[in-house]
Design an enzyme around this catalytic site. Structure first.
Site, PDB file in Angstrom:
ATOM      1  N   LEU A   1      -4.247  39.152  15.425  1.00 54.81           N
ATOM      2  CA  LEU A   1      -3.841  40.298  16.225  1.00 54.81           C
ATOM      3  C   LEU A   1      -2.517  40.874  15.733  1.00 54.81           C
ATOM      4  O   LEU A   1      -1.536  40.151  15.581  1.00 54.81           O
ATOM      5  CB  LEU A   1      -3.684  39.886  17.691  1.00 54.81           C
ATOM      6  CG  LEU A   1      -4.985  39.561  18.434  1.00 54.81           C
ATOM      7  CD1 LEU A   1      -4.699  38.688  19.651  1.00 54.81           C
ATOM      8  CD2 LEU A   1      -5.682  40.838  18.857  1.00 54.81           C
ATOM      9  N   ASP A   2      -2.514  42.156  15.477  1.00 54.78           N
ATOM     10  CA  ASP A   2      -1.280  42.870  15.195  1.00 54.78           C
ATOM     11  C   ASP A   2      -0.458  42.941  16.478  1.00 54.78           C
ATOM     12  O   ASP A   2      -0.995  42.762  17.581  1.00 54.78           O
ATOM     13  CB  ASP A   2      -1.622  44.280  14.684  1.00 54.78           C
ATOM     14  CG  ASP A   2      -0.414  45.163  14.548  1.00 54.78           C
ATOM     15  OD1 ASP A   2       0.539  44.756  13.851  1.00 54.78           O
ATOM     16  OD2 ASP A   2      -0.401  46.254  15.159  1.00 54.78           O
ATOM     17  N   ALA A   3       0.833  43.208  16.344  1.00 58.31           N
ATOM     18  CA  ALA A   3       1.712  43.253  17.525  1.00 58.31           C
ATOM     19  C   ALA A   3       1.921  44.677  18.025  1.00 58.31           C
ATOM     20  O   ALA A   3       1.420  45.066  19.080  1.00 58.31           O
ATOM     21  CB  ALA A   3       3.050  42.584  17.209  1.00 58.31           C
ATOM     22  N   THR A  29      -0.676  47.482  19.302  1.00 56.06           N
ATOM     23  CA  THR A  29      -1.947  46.800  19.535  1.00 56.06           C
ATOM     24  C   THR A  29      -1.805  45.945  20.795  1.00 56.06           C
ATOM     25  O   THR A  29      -2.686  45.949  21.650  1.00 56.06           O
ATOM     26  CB  THR A  29      -2.329  45.916  18.337  1.00 56.06           C
ATOM     27  OG1 THR A  29      -2.442  46.726  17.159  1.00 56.06           O
ATOM     28  CG2 THR A  29      -3.656  45.202  18.586  1.00 56.06           C
ATOM     29  N   ASP A  47      -3.786  48.506  15.020  1.00 56.27           N
ATOM     30  CA  ASP A  47      -3.801  49.954  15.213  1.00 56.27           C
ATOM     31  C   ASP A  47      -3.569  50.730  13.924  1.00 56.27           C
ATOM     32  O   ASP A  47      -3.835  51.934  13.867  1.00 56.27           O
ATOM     33  CB  ASP A  47      -2.716  50.353  16.213  1.00 56.27           C
ATOM     34  CG  ASP A  47      -1.320  50.193  15.620  1.00 56.27           C
ATOM     35  OD1 ASP A  47      -0.637  51.207  15.383  1.00 56.27           O
ATOM     36  OD2 ASP A  47      -0.914  49.049  15.344  1.00 56.27           O
TER      37      ASP A  47
END
Length: 237
Positions: free
Chosen positions: A8-10, A13, A181
């Site tokens: 997971l990107d931070a 997102t 994103d």
């Protein structure tokens, strides 16, 4: 039991970077006695995005990014007598104080954390991200966190993902997905790494680049449903 591995990107997102960014630049400009207008804030946001794109392509270093964005802003608005290096340091400090999540993020993480293995993968500056994740209350959801600054290589480059993959116990590329994103860092990175790339696109942006998302979702509900399907396909669970 094998589980889906979810990278997971931070920013934008999970974390509401847009809100944090705007608040941090306003506070920074006020600290340096620069008149704050909507126009200068909007221009900083655009300049900052441009500088991060340069970083992603390897055109500039992270250290130069900190100075360049304020060099460009101060030059464009003819702001004299202000130190861009000091402004960059102040901005990072204020950004650290701004830890906000996107609406529904915590509930989403609570749900998928019961089912999948979660890892954070971010190009954000490590000390800043560590504090923002803690302030936002989501730092405990991840089995591990990977910062490009620590690795010495940023998304979308293969070196970043080689490091990540080698540090995940029982890693299996065939049951790994990346959610982010950014087309130029997250999705292109997933393409380069040979894993499934899910474009988190709540703003309904148009893909006009060379990155090819395997899937596009408009929000957490769609993402949760998609992960359920992919988990069944990849792990049988």
């Amino acid at each position: 039991m094998e589980k889906l591995i979810v990278l997971l990107d931070a920013d934008d997102t999970l974390l509401d970077f847009s809100k944090s960014e705007r608040e941090a630049i306003v506070t920074t400009l006020e600290e340096f006695s620069v008149p704050v207008t909507e126009r200068i804030v909007d221009r900083y946001v655009a300049i900052n995005l441009h500088c991060w794109k340069l970083l992603e392509t390897g055109a500039i270093t992270r250290e130069y990014l900190d100075r360049l964005r304020f060099d460009m802003l101060f030059e464009e608005f003819a702001i004299a007598g202000k130190d861009p290096v000091a402004a960059g340091a102040a901005y990072r400090r204020h950004l650290t104080e701004k830890g906000y999540v996107i609406d529904g993020c915590v509930e989403f993480l609570q749900e998928i954390g019961k089912k999948y293995r979660l890892f954070l993968v971010t190009n954000g500056t490590e000390p800043t991200q560590i504090v923002r994740l803690r302030t936002a209350g989501i730092d405990g959801f991840f089995e591990d966190k990977f910062y490009s600054e620590q690795i010495g290589c940023a998304k979308p480059y293969a070196g970043f993902f080689d490091h990540v993959f080698s540090h995940i116990k029982d890693f299996d590329k065939s049951r790994t997905v990346l959610v982010g994103d950014s087309l130029t860092s997250d999705i292109l990175g997933a393409n380069n790494a040979g894993i499934i790339g899910i474009w988190f696109n709540p703003k309904g942006l148009t893909n006009d680049g060379k990155a090819v998302p395997d899937y596009t979702v408009a929000g957490y509900d769609e993402l949760l449903a998609l992960l359920t399907v992919l988990s069944k396909e990849k792990t049988g669970v």
